[in-house]
Design a protein around this motif. Sequence first.
Motif, PDB file in Angstrom:
ATOM      1  N   GLY A 119       0.803  -1.235   0.000  1.00 24.12           N
ATOM      2  CA  GLY A 119       0.000   0.000   0.000  1.00 24.12           C
ATOM      3  C   GLY A 119       0.831   1.278   0.000  1.00 24.12           C
ATOM      4  N   THR A 120       2.064   1.214  -0.492  1.00 28.49           N
ATOM      5  CA  THR A 120       2.926   2.401  -0.443  1.00 28.49           C
ATOM      6  C   THR A 120       2.984   3.160  -1.759  1.00 28.49           C
ATOM      7  OG1 THR A 120       4.947   1.207  -1.067  1.00 28.49           O
ATOM      8  CG2 THR A 120       4.399   1.269   1.282  1.00 28.49           C
ATOM      9  N   ASN A 121       2.240   2.682  -2.764  1.00 33.72           N
ATOM     10  CA  ASN A 121       2.244   3.405  -4.044  1.00 33.72           C
ATOM     11  C   ASN A 121       0.841   3.530  -4.610  1.00 33.72           C
ATOM     12  OD1 ASN A 121       4.020   4.770  -5.829  1.00 33.72           O
ATOM     13  ND2 ASN A 121       3.571   3.219  -7.378  1.00 33.72           N
ATOM     14  N   VAL A 122      -0.145   3.562  -3.733  1.00 33.18           N
ATOM     15  CA  VAL A 122      -1.535   3.644  -4.207  1.00 33.18           C
ATOM     16  C   VAL A 122      -2.260   4.817  -3.552  1.00 33.18           C
ATOM     17  CG1 VAL A 122      -1.989   1.256  -4.926  1.00 33.18           C
ATOM     18  CG2 VAL A 122      -2.126   1.850  -2.517  1.00 33.18           C
TER      19      VAL A 122
ATOM     20  N   ALA B 261       3.218   8.687  -0.698  1.00 37.63           N
ATOM     21  CA  ALA B 261       3.337   7.473  -1.522  1.00 37.63           C
ATOM     22  C   ALA B 261       4.610   7.586  -2.364  1.00 37.63           C
ATOM     23  CB  ALA B 261       2.108   7.313  -2.404  1.00 37.63           C
ATOM     24  N   GLY B 262       5.611   8.264  -1.829  1.00 37.58           N
ATOM     25  CA  GLY B 262       6.832   8.486  -2.622  1.00 37.58           C
ATOM     26  C   GLY B 262       6.537   9.505  -3.710  1.00 37.58           C
ATOM     27  N   CYS B 263       7.195   9.387  -4.845  1.00 35.08           N
ATOM     28  CA  CYS B 263       6.994  10.359  -5.924  1.00 35.08           C
ATOM     29  C   CYS B 263       5.601  10.186  -6.530  1.00 35.08           C
ATOM     30  CB  CYS B 263       8.049  10.174  -7.017  1.00 35.08           C
ATOM     31  SG  CYS B 263       9.660  10.740  -6.468  1.00 35.08           S
ATOM     32  N   ILE B 264       4.911  11.304  -6.688  1.00 30.98           N
ATOM     33  CA  ILE B 264       3.540  11.280  -7.225  1.00 30.98           C
ATOM     34  C   ILE B 264       3.556  11.157  -8.742  1.00 30.98           C
ATOM     35  CG2 ILE B 264       1.659  12.938  -7.682  1.00 30.98           C
ATOM     36  CD1 ILE B 264       1.071  11.557  -5.124  1.00 30.98           C
ATOM     37  N   PHE B 265       4.484  11.869  -9.401  1.00 31.33           N
ATOM     38  CA  PHE B 265       4.549  11.849 -10.867  1.00 31.33           C
ATOM     39  C   PHE B 265       5.852  11.194 -11.323  1.00 31.33           C
ATOM     40  CE2 PHE B 265       2.048  15.787  -9.975  1.00 31.33           C
ATOM     41  CZ  PHE B 265       0.866  15.409 -10.591  1.00 31.33           C
ATOM     42  N   LYS B 266       5.787  10.602 -12.536  1.00 38.24           N
ATOM     43  CA  LYS B 266       7.021  10.056 -13.138  1.00 38.24           C
ATOM     44  C   LYS B 266       7.838  11.218 -13.695  1.00 38.24           C
ATOM     45  CE  LYS B 266       5.045   5.703 -14.728  1.00 38.24           C
ATOM     46  NZ  LYS B 266       4.811   4.815 -15.850  1.00 38.24           N
ATOM     47  N   ASN B 267       9.129  11.081 -13.645  1.00 36.65           N
ATOM     48  CA  ASN B 267       9.982  12.092 -14.280  1.00 36.65           C
ATOM     49  C   ASN B 267       9.901  11.945 -15.793  1.00 36.65           C
ATOM     50  OD1 ASN B 267      11.153  13.429 -12.034  1.00 36.65           O
ATOM     51  ND2 ASN B 267      12.435  11.622 -11.666  1.00 36.65           N
ATOM     52  N   PRO B 268       9.774  13.059 -16.535  1.00 37.68           N
ATOM     53  CA  PRO B 268       9.843  12.939 -17.998  1.00 37.68           C
ATOM     54  C   PRO B 268      11.285  12.649 -18.401  1.00 37.68           C
ATOM     55  CG  PRO B 268       9.681  15.241 -17.346  1.00 37.68           C
ATOM     56  CD  PRO B 268       9.618  14.439 -16.082  1.00 37.68           C
ATOM     57  N   PRO B 269      11.531  12.088 -19.600  1.00 50.28           N
ATOM     58  CA  PRO B 269      12.894  11.746 -19.990  1.00 50.28           C
ATOM     59  C   PRO B 269      13.852  12.932 -19.797  1.00 50.28           C
ATOM     60  CG  PRO B 269      11.311  11.015 -21.643  1.00 50.28           C
ATOM     61  CD  PRO B 269      10.535  11.799 -20.638  1.00 50.28           C
TER      62      PRO B 269
ATOM     63  N   ASN C  10       8.158  16.550  -5.387  1.00 51.82           N
ATOM     64  CA  ASN C  10       7.399  15.491  -6.066  1.00 51.82           C
ATOM     65  C   ASN C  10       6.778  14.514  -5.060  1.00 51.82           C
ATOM     66  OD1 ASN C  10       6.248  14.186  -8.230  1.00 51.82           O
ATOM     67  ND2 ASN C  10       8.083  13.026  -8.775  1.00 51.82           N
ATOM     68  N   PHE C  11       6.915  14.797  -3.770  1.00 50.28           N
ATOM     69  CA  PHE C  11       6.218  14.022  -2.736  1.00 50.28           C
ATOM     70  C   PHE C  11       5.023  14.866  -2.293  1.00 50.28           C
ATOM     71  CE2 PHE C  11       8.922  10.535  -0.716  1.00 50.28           C
ATOM     72  CZ  PHE C  11       9.778  10.406  -1.787  1.00 50.28           C
ATOM     73  N   PHE C  12       3.818  14.299  -2.404  1.00 49.54           N
ATOM     74  CA  PHE C  12       2.638  14.981  -1.897  1.00 49.54           C
ATOM     75  C   PHE C  12       2.245  14.258  -0.616  1.00 49.54           C
ATOM     76  CE2 PHE C  12       0.804  16.729  -6.177  1.00 49.54           C
ATOM     77  CZ  PHE C  12       2.053  17.260  -6.497  1.00 49.54           C
ATOM     78  N   VAL C  13       2.058  15.030   0.457  1.00 45.62           N
ATOM     79  CA  VAL C  13       1.847  14.376   1.746  1.00 45.62           C
ATOM     80  C   VAL C  13       0.425  14.599   2.261  1.00 45.62           C
ATOM     81  CG1 VAL C  13       4.289  14.513   2.364  1.00 45.62           C
ATOM     82  CG2 VAL C  13       2.738  16.341   3.091  1.00 45.62           C
TER      83      VAL C  13
ATOM     84  N   GLU D 183       2.720  12.312 -15.961  1.00 45.63           N
ATOM     85  CA  GLU D 183       2.053  11.016 -15.813  1.00 45.63           C
ATOM     86  C   GLU D 183       2.150  10.586 -14.345  1.00 45.63           C
ATOM     87  OE1 GLU D 183       2.766   6.652 -17.586  1.00 45.63           O
ATOM     88  OE2 GLU D 183       3.740   8.256 -18.707  1.00 45.63           O
ATOM     89  N   HIS D 184       1.081  10.028 -13.796  1.00 41.47           N
ATOM     90  CA  HIS D 184       1.132   9.580 -12.391  1.00 41.47           C
ATOM     91  C   HIS D 184       2.143   8.458 -12.220  1.00 41.47           C
ATOM     92  CE1 HIS D 184      -3.437  10.515 -11.995  1.00 41.47           C
ATOM     93  NE2 HIS D 184      -2.698  11.603 -12.079  1.00 41.47           N
ATOM     94  N   GLU D 185       2.903   8.506 -11.161  1.00 38.91           N
ATOM     95  CA  GLU D 185       3.669   7.317 -10.760  1.00 38.91           C
ATOM     96  C   GLU D 185       2.819   6.532  -9.754  1.00 38.91           C
ATOM     97  OE1 GLU D 185       7.823   7.706  -9.999  1.00 38.91           O
ATOM     98  OE2 GLU D 185       7.819   6.074  -8.519  1.00 38.91           O
ATOM     99  N   VAL D 186       2.101   7.269  -8.905  1.00 42.76           N
ATOM    100  CA  VAL D 186       1.226   6.610  -7.940  1.00 42.76           C
ATOM    101  C   VAL D 186       0.062   5.968  -8.707  1.00 42.76           C
ATOM    102  CG1 VAL D 186      -0.210   8.675  -7.503  1.00 42.76           C
ATOM    103  CG2 VAL D 186       0.037   6.963  -5.729  1.00 42.76           C
ATOM    104  N   ILE D 187      -0.356   4.775  -8.249  1.00 47.60           N
ATOM    105  CA  ILE D 187      -1.489   4.087  -8.886  1.00 47.60           C
ATOM    106  C   ILE D 187      -2.769   4.606  -8.229  1.00 47.60           C
ATOM    107  CG2 ILE D 187      -2.544   1.822  -9.315  1.00 47.60           C
ATOM    108  CD1 ILE D 187       0.186   1.904 -10.554  1.00 47.60           C
ATOM    109  N   VAL D 188      -3.663   5.149  -9.057  1.00 52.76           N
ATOM    110  CA  VAL D 188      -4.896   5.737  -8.512  1.00 52.76           C
ATOM    111  C   VAL D 188      -6.047   4.754  -8.699  1.00 52.76           C
ATOM    112  CG1 VAL D 188      -6.478   7.703  -8.623  1.00 52.76           C
ATOM    113  CG2 VAL D 188      -4.036   8.047  -9.080  1.00 52.76           C
ATOM    114  N   TRP D 189      -6.689   4.404  -7.591  1.00 53.30           N
ATOM    115  CA  TRP D 189      -7.869   3.524  -7.639  1.00 53.30           C
ATOM    116  C   TRP D 189      -9.106   4.372  -7.397  1.00 53.30           C
ATOM    117  CZ3 TRP D 189      -6.237  -1.220  -4.119  1.00 53.30           C
ATOM    118  CH2 TRP D 189      -5.250  -1.951  -4.800  1.00 53.30           C
ATOM    119  N   GLN D 190      -9.735   4.795  -8.484  1.00 54.22           N
ATOM    120  CA  GLN D 190     -10.970   5.581  -8.405  1.00 54.22           C
ATOM    121  C   GLN D 190     -12.161   4.644  -8.365  1.00 54.22           C
ATOM    122  OE1 GLN D 190     -10.163   8.807  -7.401  1.00 54.22           O
ATOM    123  NE2 GLN D 190     -12.038   9.213  -8.506  1.00 54.22           N
ATOM    124  N   ASN D 191     -13.255   5.058  -7.735  1.00 48.96           N
ATOM    125  CA  ASN D 191     -14.448   4.208  -7.821  1.00 48.96           C
ATOM    126  C   ASN D 191     -15.440   4.805  -8.815  1.00 48.96           C
ATOM    127  OD1 ASN D 191     -15.381   6.320  -6.360  1.00 48.96           O
ATOM    128  ND2 ASN D 191     -15.600   5.194  -4.455  1.00 48.96           N
TER     129      ASN D 191
END
Length: 301
Positions: A67-70, A223-231, A260-263, A293-301
């Motif tokens: 549960g550390t990247n969701v 959840a660590g970094c929220i977004f992926k770094n672009p190239p 890039n960490f959202f708390v 792009e999100h690095e964190v996996i978002v589980w929307q309902n």
Amino acid sequence: MRINGTVAARLNDLGAELRPGVSLAEHTSLGIGGATDEIVLRRYDTIPQIMRLLADENIPHRFLGGGTNVLIADGELPWVVLHLPSVRPGMRIEGNAAVVEASADLGGMVTFCAKHDLGGMEGLIGVPGSVGGALRMNAGAYGTQIGSYVREVELYRAASGEIETLRGNDIRFDYRHTSFAPEDMMLRVKLELPSKPYKEILAGIRVCNEKRRASQPLNQKSAGCIFKNPPGGSVGRMIDELGLKGQRVGDAMVSERHANFFVNAGSASCADMRGLMDRVREQVHAAYGIELEHEVIVWQN
Ligand SMILES: Cc1cc2nc3c(=O)[nH]c(=O)nc-3n(C[C@H](O)[C@H](O)[C@H](O)COP(=O)(O)OP(=O)(O)OC[C@H]3O[C@@H](n4cnc5c(N)ncnc54)[C@H](O)[C@@H]3O)c2cc1C
């Protein structure tokens, strides 16, 4: 989502444990997430039958590791959560290889291997979560990524509905992305690691720990970094340059320490976090023309 008594009885027969009404906020490093039933898969051999049962009964499901990247939606969730039971230590050494259960702790695996003079993964030391989650995400840090060391993965494969073993060479590991199908479930991995003296590995681990402590908000819920770094770019630097550190939507806040960490600075909801992510993404797009792009996996309902 609540599982009815008939399905609960079937799950019990198949050796799975049903935990009703679990608050996922208590199972995520962000401390965000609604409630649902959780199925703990205590036996690997019955997983194909359990997956068929869920399909037959039209029960949507998601797999939760450490549960550390969701980032999980608020309220009553429309799917159940599958989880592997924790195992200790859940790993053994075979020559230059480590055979590790997916539910084992990633950091524990790095130190266990170190004690057997197997190195290479020092960079992963402060990455929280499970080995299965690290495999799925191809977790990496400080020039190391777990995918580089994978020789074999034992998994439940959604395509065949069976437990299979894939060779490392047949899996693609890219930057926080892998070729596993969304419903594949990692069960066990065999990693091939270079021999290295324990003391040398320990020195590398210390360096990585210090870097992390110096740059990340480790005492806050994230959840660590929220977004992926672009190239070639650093999202943290961009957000920082835009002066967005400390920005808030409700209790969701851009970390003052690492942009890039959202708390979760209190009792943030998923909606707060999504709102903050959208706001930052729009501002980065307006200033740099980059679609984050999100690095964190978002589980929307
Ligand atoms: C303080 C902090 C620092 C971090 N630093 C880093 C870093 O440096 N590098 C980095 O890469 N990440 C980092 N992360 C993010 C996170 O720790 C990693 O992505 C980690 O590998 C996720 O593992 P998990 O078990 O918590 O997965 P979860 O968050 O539970 O799940 C993540 C995804 O993997 C899937 N999943 C989990 N387990 C399995 C399984 N057994 N089979 C199939 N799918 C599975 C889930 O369905 C989900 O899609 C950090 C997080 C925090 C909180």
